[in-house]
Design an enzyme around this catalytic site. Structure first.
Site, mmCIF file in Angstrom:
data_model
loop_
_atom_site.group_PDB
_atom_site.id
_atom_site.type_symbol
_atom_site.label_atom_id
_atom_site.label_comp_id
_atom_site.label_asym_id
_atom_site.label_seq_id
_atom_site.Cartn_x
_atom_site.Cartn_y
_atom_site.Cartn_z
ATOM 1 N N ASP A 152 0.951 -1.368 -0.025
ATOM 2 C CA ASP A 152 0.150 -0.036 -0.031
ATOM 3 C C ASP A 152 0.737 1.186 0.066
ATOM 4 O O ASP A 152 0.225 2.366 -0.301
ATOM 5 C CB ASP A 152 -0.974 0.115 1.137
ATOM 6 C CG ASP A 152 -1.871 -1.215 1.304
ATOM 7 O OD1 ASP A 152 -2.218 -1.831 0.164
ATOM 8 O OD2 ASP A 152 -2.331 -1.695 2.369
ATOM 9 N N VAL A 212 -4.222 -10.452 -6.798
ATOM 10 C CA VAL A 212 -3.201 -10.390 -7.785
ATOM 11 C C VAL A 212 -2.236 -9.559 -7.794
ATOM 12 O O VAL A 212 -0.696 -9.749 -7.972
ATOM 13 C CB VAL A 212 -3.838 -10.356 -9.146
ATOM 14 C CG1 VAL A 212 -4.355 -9.290 -9.608
ATOM 15 C CG2 VAL A 212 -2.768 -10.929 -10.258
ATOM 16 N N GLN A 213 -2.396 -8.374 -7.006
ATOM 17 C CA GLN A 213 -1.524 -7.399 -6.958
ATOM 18 C C GLN A 213 -0.533 -7.646 -5.779
ATOM 19 O O GLN A 213 0.771 -6.976 -5.668
ATOM 20 C CB GLN A 213 -2.068 -6.104 -6.381
ATOM 21 C CG GLN A 213 -3.220 -5.609 -7.125
ATOM 22 C CD GLN A 213 -4.006 -4.689 -6.551
ATOM 23 O OE1 GLN A 213 -4.108 -3.329 -6.470
ATOM 24 N NE2 GLN A 213 -5.240 -5.308 -6.299
ATOM 25 N N GLU A 261 -9.847 1.225 -3.234
ATOM 26 C CA GLU A 261 -10.596 0.275 -2.527
ATOM 27 C C GLU A 261 -11.298 1.344 -1.330
ATOM 28 O O GLU A 261 -12.272 1.148 -0.831
ATOM 29 C CB GLU A 261 -10.055 -0.914 -2.006
ATOM 30 C CG GLU A 261 -8.984 -0.936 -0.815
ATOM 31 C CD GLU A 261 -8.420 -2.094 -0.667
ATOM 32 O OE1 GLU A 261 -9.106 -3.126 -0.697
ATOM 33 O OE2 GLU A 261 -7.310 -2.222 -0.134
ATOM 34 N N ARG A 321 -14.909 0.442 -25.038
ATOM 35 C CA ARG A 321 -15.368 0.198 -23.587
ATOM 36 C C ARG A 321 -14.843 1.414 -22.725
ATOM 37 O O ARG A 321 -13.907 1.829 -22.788
ATOM 38 C CB ARG A 321 -15.230 -1.235 -23.072
ATOM 39 C CG ARG A 321 -16.330 -2.273 -23.990
ATOM 40 C CD ARG A 321 -15.866 -3.486 -23.286
ATOM 41 N NE ARG A 321 -16.695 -4.547 -23.704
ATOM 42 C CZ ARG A 321 -16.623 -5.956 -24.143
ATOM 43 N NH1 ARG A 321 -15.360 -6.389 -23.909
ATOM 44 N NH2 ARG A 321 -17.264 -6.726 -24.455
#
Length: 781
Positions: free
Chosen positions: A171, A304-305, A269, A206
């Site tokens: 983080d 996955v990070q 998040e 997209r």
């Protein structure tokens, strides 16, 4: 801040500084890539210093449970873990350690093994727990004595506990360090996903909403947004105001009007709005679908990070911090506070642990109180710098109509952007950032193809916003680049083209040739008045050989390319057993790539021009490898910078190793070549290029406004031809004239290079049995 030179012995006759001491290392909390590199460095540095060293498995839980969870480690126990993700010694949340009874058990398990030095690798919660354990230590020992579990002699002998922390967290949310172990690797995983998603998004026109980790810290989302050119970013420290839904959709729609076939929105998040209300990925998607009727998809990257092999940066960071942690512990006294080893610019430094923890907790308090600007400031200069650039660049996706409005008044100035020297990953991101910054400020942007040679031959083209769309992720140089210097292609021709296109400033993105060319441009001003314009060089080369900067755009990508190749080669060597590979890296006369990739890949030696070596040194390295192959580790890796020595060529070293290694190991040779210049730019290089080029463009604009007199540019001072470089933690505009004294022009390198001070770690980590290891470091107290 004081520079110290430490020897692992006080003298050749005195014992090693760690004799009679025991160190334990553990990982706690969430795992992060690079933790294994730190564990490896702690073990090997401790053994080198003469200490006993223990691995504590499963974090604090293993410390409480004891038994086989706490084992003495040998050199070979951490072999082969450098390139592994996660943590090989395990990590666990531990409720028991939060209670005094659990800490009492942990103290008993440590004392009975003579351990009074602990290296804790984890987040702020884990390090806070370690500091509490340290403060209670004497009381815990007294309680164990009263329970007849330890003797009075043990109480006296192990009377104090030394603690040092290393911050492992993807983080990057810990105040007091520029980067935490694992954050760079997490960015690699994120950018890999973004690049993959971008291709399908363009195909179907997209919009994608990507949710990244970070808890209450927006670092990952912020840097990802800059590195991929996202249209909108949601982070806790810079929440959107009321009506953000309409503003975001307007910006996304404007991007489509510019010709973009996709939209990318990054959501941290922990994202909130200005009132502290949570903003979710699903909410963002619904807003886009409702207001713009775009095909919108959500991708939550999740764990996955945390996965995959650590980046070269995290391996080096973990190694440097682990080594410094051991020295910090061995120099500790009863009066020494608990330290955390941090990264300050390019230096590993010691900072009081609780000061950092308290500052980290202050950030959360500020967020809770909706004091977002204060929270962003407390994050530190690195975070604040990224946020400032995002604010400036984030405002640039305006509708076309704004270009002729009062907001963006078109100015009669032309800024040329060019690449000079060898191609380097990140050059395109820098061009994109420079072009769009100039356009947004009302300046015409002129692209020069093929460097100074192209400028002399009038290969100039006006660029618009769309010309640089999606350039941020492209490797190489889309503009084309040449090594030709201005003097070689004609200053008169260059002056003529500058006059023809009415160029008012030049932003040059390149390597040593760009630096040397800037000097020649300034020297030509007396003869050609057209050259009296501001020129700024943004250093970009995988060689990292430009004076005036610690780091160049492209060298991080090149370093990762070498590191990944070394990983594959080591796998091959492990399969065949008793094999040594000799690899040649690029870099000209600069040994940065060979040194740093050697440390990141766990090489046995790295030969460079800046450090003389003789045939005796080669023989000593062969002797080291012969002894190594007789043990458990039956592979070898030797790197050589391409111009390390004109007599001891790569082929010569390969043949010498092959001959002297007969019957013990065989040898193979690889010349990595131009693959080091290829590939997509790393997150660091994308972000660094974007920030540097934007700063360069703003500087150029200020120079034009200051020096445009009577209808023409009139720059005569040295301060109008500058190099924008990073010195420690500061971005500085330095006149190239003042950098000439720092330059070895014959070998095209700086006379002094900061990374030379960490080269001894290569030898220490490779386990050479001599007394030559000297390690320089900076200590902040």
């Amino acid at each position: 801040m004081a520079a110290l030179t430490r020897k692992l012995r006080k003298s050749t006759s005195s014992p090693l500084i760690g004799v009679g001491k025991a160190i334990a290392v553990f990982t706690s909390g969430g795992d992060s890539q690079g933790m294994n590199a730190a564990v490896r460095a702690v073990i090997r540095m401790a053994i080198t210093c003469g200490s006993k060293v223990y691995l504590i498995h499963e974090g604090y839980q293993g410390m409480v449970n004891g038994g086989e969870n706490i084992v003495e480690a040998s050199w070979d126990d951490v072999s082969g873990i450098l390139q592994m993700g996660g943590t090989v010694i395990g990590s666990a949340r531990c409720k028991d350690f939060r209670e005094r009874a659990g800490r009492l058990k942990a103290a008993y398990n440590l004392v009975t093994r003579g351990i009074t030095n602990i290296c804790a690798i984890g987040g702020d919660g884990s390090l806070t727990g370690a500091n509490l354990f340290r403060e209670e230590w004497s009381g815990l020992l007294q309680e164990l004595f009263e329970q007849n579990k330890i003797t009075q002699e043990q109480v006296a002998k192990y009377s104090y506990l030394n603690i040092v922390g290393l911050v492992g967290s993807i983080d990057n949310d810990f105040c007091g360090t520029d980067m935490t172990i694992g954050a760079d690797s997490a960015l690699h995983r994120i950018i890999e996903c973004v690049d993959a998603i971008t291709t399908t998004a363009v195909s179907h026109q997209r919009a994608f909403v990507l949710e990244v980790m970070g808890r209450h810290c927006g670092y990952l989302a912020l840097v990802t947004g800059l590195a991929c050119g996202a249209d909108w970013i949601f982070i806790p420290e810079h929440p959107p105001g009321d009506g953000w839904e309409e503003k975001m959709c307007s910006k996304l729609n404007n991007a489509r009007l510019w010709g973009n076939r996709l939209n990318v929105v990054i959501v941290s998040e922990g994202a909130v709005d200005c009132h502290g209300t949570s903003i979710t990925s699903q909410q963002v998607k619904e807003v886009i679908c409702r207001n713009l009727d775009l095909d919108t998809r959500i991708t939550v990257l999740g764990h996955v990070q945390r996965g995959g092999s650590p980046s070269a940066f995290d391996r080096i960071l973990g190694t440097r911090m682990g080594a410094e942690a051991v020295l910090t512990l061995l120099e500790g006294t009863p009066d020494t506070p608990a330290y955390v080893v941090s990264l300050d610019g390019n230096q590993a430094v010691r900072v009081p642990l609780m000061e950092c923890v308290e500052k980290t907790q202050e950030v959360q308090k500020a967020l809770d109180m909706l004091e977002f600007e204060k929270a962003a400031t407390l994050r530190g200069r690195t975070f604040q710098g990224n946020l400032d650039i995002y604010k400036k660049l984030g405002a640039m996706s305006k509708a076309k109509s704004l270009l002729s409005s009062a907001v963006l008044v078109e100015k009669p100035y032309n800024v040329a952007v060019m690449n000079v020297g060898a191609p380097a990953a990140g050059m395109n991101a820098a061009v994109r950032s420079a072009v769009r910054t100039c356009l947004y400020n009302g300046y015409r942007s002129l692209a020069v193809h093929n460097g100074y040679e192209g400028l002399a031959n009038d290969m100039v083209e006006e660029f618009t916003w769309n010309n640089v769309s999606n350039w941020v992720s492209l490797g190489g140089s889309k503009l084309g680049t040449k090594r030709t210097l201005p003097s070689q292609c004609g200053l008169d021709k260059i002056a003529s083209v500058i006059k023809k296109w009415d160029i008012h400033a030049i932003i040059c993105i390149g390597g040593f040739e760009g630096y040397h060319g800037a000097i020649q441009i300034e020297e030509g001003r007396s003869k050609y008045p057209e050259l009296c314009l501001p020129l700024v060089l943004v250093p970009a080369t995988i060689s990292n050989n430009v004076p005036g900067t610690d780091i160049c755009i492209g060298c991080d990508t090149g370093l990762n390319a070498v590191c990944e190749t070394c990983d594959r080669i080591k796998m091959s060597a492990s399969g065949t057993k008793r094999r040594t590979f000799v690899l040649e890296t690029m870099g000209g006369y600069c040994g940065y790539l060979a040194t740093m990739s050697g440390m990141a890949a766990g090489a046995d030696a790295a030969y460079i021009f800046e450090e003389d070596f003789t045939i005796k040194e080669l023989q000593r390295n062969i002797y080291h490898l012969r002894n190594k192959m007789k043990g458990k580790i039956q592979r070898g890796l030797v790197l050589r910078n391409e111009n390390a020595n004109c007599n001891f060529s790569t082929d010569f070293i390969y043949r010498l190793y092959a001959e002297e290694g007969k019957n013990v190991f065989d040898c193979r040779m690889n010349v990595l070549g131009h693959m080091q210049q290829g590939g997509v730019p790393s997150p660091f290089d994308r972000n660094y290029a974007t920030k540097c080029a934007a700063k360069a463009a703003f500087w150029t604009i200020s120079q034009i406004e200051k020096n445009f007199v009577d209808g023409k540019m009139n720059c005569t001072g040295h301060d109008s031809v500058c190099l924008l470089g990073m010195r420690r933690r500061q971005m500085l505009f330095q006149p190239v004239e003042e950098l000439k004294e720092e330059t070895d022009f014959k070998h095209r390198i700086p006379k002094q290079q900061w990374w030379m001070q960490i080269r001894p770690l290569l030898r220490i980590m490779a386990h050479y049995s001599d007394d030559s290891a000297v390690y320089e470091t900076d200590v902040s107290q």
